[in-house]
Design an enzyme around this catalytic site. Structure first.
Site, mmCIF file in Angstrom:
data_model
loop_
_atom_site.group_PDB
_atom_site.id
_atom_site.type_symbol
_atom_site.label_atom_id
_atom_site.label_comp_id
_atom_site.label_asym_id
_atom_site.label_seq_id
_atom_site.Cartn_x
_atom_site.Cartn_y
_atom_site.Cartn_z
ATOM 1 C CG HIS A 140 -1.983 1.060 1.153
ATOM 2 N ND1 HIS A 140 -1.881 2.255 1.821
ATOM 3 C CD2 HIS A 140 -3.148 1.119 0.462
ATOM 4 C CE1 HIS A 140 -2.947 2.987 1.553
ATOM 5 N NE2 HIS A 140 -3.739 2.327 0.731
ATOM 6 C CG HIS B 118 -4.971 6.491 -2.554
ATOM 7 N ND1 HIS B 118 -3.723 5.970 -2.383
ATOM 8 C CD2 HIS B 118 -5.820 5.704 -1.839
ATOM 9 C CE1 HIS B 118 -3.795 4.922 -1.578
ATOM 10 N NE2 HIS B 118 -5.049 4.726 -1.247
ATOM 11 C CG HIS C 43 -7.759 0.335 -2.344
ATOM 12 N ND1 HIS C 43 -7.625 1.460 -3.111
ATOM 13 C CD2 HIS C 43 -7.001 0.535 -1.234
ATOM 14 C CE1 HIS C 43 -6.823 2.318 -2.478
ATOM 15 N NE2 HIS C 43 -6.431 1.782 -1.348
ATOM 16 C CG HIS D 229 -11.609 5.606 1.804
ATOM 17 N ND1 HIS D 229 -10.717 6.556 1.337
ATOM 18 C CD2 HIS D 229 -10.865 4.503 2.098
ATOM 19 C CE1 HIS D 229 -9.497 6.044 1.339
ATOM 20 N NE2 HIS D 229 -9.558 4.803 1.794
ATOM 21 C CG HIS E 142 -7.999 5.436 5.909
ATOM 22 N ND1 HIS E 142 -6.969 4.543 6.059
ATOM 23 C CD2 HIS E 142 -8.627 5.084 4.768
ATOM 24 C CE1 HIS E 142 -6.973 3.679 5.045
ATOM 25 N NE2 HIS E 142 -7.983 3.987 4.243
ATOM 26 C CG PHE F 137 -2.186 7.394 1.579
ATOM 27 C CD1 PHE F 137 -3.363 6.683 1.724
ATOM 28 C CD2 PHE F 137 -2.227 8.569 0.835
ATOM 29 C CE1 PHE F 137 -4.550 7.123 1.161
ATOM 30 C CE2 PHE F 137 -3.409 9.020 0.265
ATOM 31 C CZ PHE F 137 -4.564 8.298 0.438
ATOM 32 C CG HIS G 35 -9.635 -0.314 1.810
ATOM 33 N ND1 HIS G 35 -9.966 0.339 0.639
ATOM 34 C CD2 HIS G 35 -8.969 0.568 2.578
ATOM 35 C CE1 HIS G 35 -9.485 1.574 0.698
ATOM 36 N NE2 HIS G 35 -8.875 1.733 1.859
HETATM 37 CU CU1 C2O Z 1 -5.352 3.046 -0.156
HETATM 38 CU CU2 C2O Z 1 -8.009 3.519 2.186
HETATM 39 O O1 C2O Z 1 -6.472 3.746 1.235
#
Ligand code: C2O
Length: 561
Positions: free
Chosen positions: A158, A179, A188, A309, A313, A329, A342
């Site tokens: 990631h 992203h 993802h 989303h 995070h 990230f 995710h």
């Molecule tokens: Cu690649 Cu939720 O981030």
């Protein structure tokens, strides 16, 4: 464009050899070697050939079907993975998330589905399931550190695709970022796909599926218990400890806890309605903006990415500026909850497609479909995968537990119908304001080129508010909210039609300034506010986090069919 040839090595190698990883300085067949002049004729990529030959060959003497000017993002060359630079300090990053090298890759073919993998809702998972998942993660953590299936190696996947560590193949001046663009969902999906298969292989269970954190349903709006147990391999200490159960997950979270806790659930439900329905009618608005070779990273995120989303995070990560693990990230993949989070984002993609009925469910642009990435599979083989293979989770061999979708009914209502605020506010018109810094609340009158549109007209074209040239520093968490014709000016009330959505961005490890954009669908919102006959709308931009660091280039209304 770089002139290079690629000899795609499609040969498969016995498993024993494949689990042997080359040292970082070894030569790699997949590399884009400028001096390499041979082409494997069974399996070549015509576009690379054309680039390599400077367009010498015309389509008539080539058997491939790729259009000559296609520019999908191509699987990165791992040998050119770099640490990246902090553009503020000029110093290299203090983490290195480049993957182990492999001598070759194979083009991944979806295996025939013999048994479906089952992804349960995390809050409904059985004890037996949790024990299996824990065992699998424990085994993943115990793999040798240089095994690409090892827990940290997987977390680094990631980091590498999100921190500009890979050059774009074909444009070495630009970097890959998956992203804030139309690759958010497909990339993802692949990432979880292999993660899930690695876990399943480690416990020898071909039906194992990742749990999804069902945060869009009130039943699932706390951190699932299995992740919050400090004795479990699923636990991560680098989280915001105020957000362990029974704290309610705030899908509008922006670094501060909600002012009105009793509003969190109604807010969450109307936010989901906006992200999944009201503002997600066009492919680009749901998926994110087009990004291909030669495009700068971060052309613009879709509704879910920039909304719920991103909020989840940062809600999970430590309450610090850099937000480890989930809130940044580079470190997000170090928290097992990332994969539960995710898995829900992935499920929402499927839900959105199901709600579309007969409308287009994905792009047909080959720049999207033919985009490729590299991952290590459950057998530690490096494989090249295509975005075009991600469109249907059933074909990928997994399905989700069926749960209610409560937010479908949570269409936000207008606080003030037929508001006259646009004509009485005295706000400046859009042509006099930009660029503007969001170090304070900004109000602008935005002219509507068409008013009193017919029903048919509205069916054919969506009226969209386009907010462009959003200039932000990628190292900080930023967020602003957008309200239309809002009279009460209470930024803490979001479950009303006047609230049109947000822009938000997670910090990256490396800092750079990017310019991005968002679009907000207005058709339904203007009907609900009963202001379709108005010449102007009043747009209020409310900085929520890092506003002094956000500049907006312009706002206008566009019509898209
Ligand atoms: Cu690649 Cu939720 O981030």
């Amino acid at each position: 464009m770089a002139a290079f040839l690629v000899s795609w090595s499609i040969t498969t190698t016995p498993l024993a050899k494949q689990s042997h990883f080359a040292k970082r300085n070894a030569r790699l067949n997949v590399s884009c070697d400028k001096n390499q002049t041979e082409i494997s004729h069974e399996n070549f990529d015509r576009r690379n050939l054309l680039l390599g030959m400077g367009g010498l060959y015309s389509s008539s003497n080539l058997p491939s079907i790729l259009p000559a000017f296609a520019t999908p993002i191509e699987a990165p060359d791992f040998t050119k993975c770099s640490r990246g630079t902090n553009l503020n300090t000029g110093q290299p990053l203090d983490v290195n998330c480049c993957p182990p090298l492999s001598r070759e890759f194979i083009d991944y073919k979806l295996p025939p589905v013999k048994k479906m993998r089952f992804r349960p809702a995390a809050h409904l998972a059985t004890k037996e399931y949790i024990a299996k998942f824990e065992k699998a993660v424990e085994l993943m953590k115990a793999l040798p550190a240089d095994d690409p299936r090892n827990f940290m190696q997987q977390a680094n996947v990631h980091c590498a695709y999100c921190n500009l560590t890979y050059e774009q193949v074909g444009d070495k001046d630009l970097r890959i970022q998956i992203h804030n663009c139309w690759h958010f969902f497909p990339w993802h999906r692949w990432y979880l796909y292999f993660y899930e298969r690695i876990l399943g292989k480690l416990i020898d269970d071909p039906t194992f599926g990742l749990p999804f954190w069902n945060w869009d349903n009130p039943e699932g709006m706390v951190m699932p218990a299995m992740f919050a147990n400090s004795n479990s391999p699923l636990y991560d200490a680098r989280r915001n400890l105020n957000h362990l159960p029974p704290a309610i997950a705030d899908l509008a979270y922006s670094g501060k806890d909600a002012k009105h806790p009793s509003k969190i659930i109604p807010h969450n439900l109307t936010l989901m309605y906006r992200e999944m329905i009201r503002h997600a009618r066009h492919l680009e608005d749901f998926y994110g903006a087009k990004y291909s070779t030669g495009s700068k990273p971060n052309p613009g995120p879709g509704t879910v990415e920039r909304g719920s989303h991103t909020a989840m995070h940062s809600w999970v990560g430590e309450a610090t500026r850099t937000g480890e693990d989930m809130g940044n990230f580079y470190s997000a993949g170090r928290d097992t909850l990332f994969f539960g989070h995710h898995a829900n984002v992935d499920r929402l993609w499927t839900v959105w497609q199901d709600l579309r009925g007969s409308k287009a469910k994905h792009f047909t642009d080959t720049d999207w479909l033919d985009t490729t990435f590299l991952f290590y599979d459950e057998n530690a083989r490096l494989v090249r995968v295509k975005v075009g293979d991600t469109m249907d989770n059933i074909k990928l061999g997994y399905d989700f537990q069926k749960v209610d979708i409560p937010w479908q009914k949570n269409k936000p209502k207008a606080h003030v119908k037929k508001s006259k605020i646009a004509s009485t506010s005295g706000a400046p018109s859009a042509d006099r304001v930009f660029p503007v810094k969001l170090d304070k609340v900004v109000k602008i009158l935005v002219p509507r080129p068409k008013k009193s549109r017919s029903k048919k007209d509205k069916e054919n074209e969506e009226e969209l508010l386009a907010i462009e040239g959003i200039d932000v520093d990628t190292a900080t968490f930023v967020k602003f909210d957008v309200f239309i014709n809002d009279e009460d000016d209470d930024p803490y009330v979001l479950d009303k039609a006047e609230y049109a959505g947000c822009f938000s961005q997670l910090p990256h490890k490396n800092s750079s300034r990017v310019k991005t954009k968002i679009r907000l669908g207005l058709n339904e919102l203007l009907e609900d506010l009963d202001c379709e006959d108005d010449e102007y709308i009043l747009v209020t931009l409310v900085p929520i986090a890092g506003g002094e660091d956000i500049t907006i280039g312009g706002i206008k209304i566009i019509y898209v069919s």
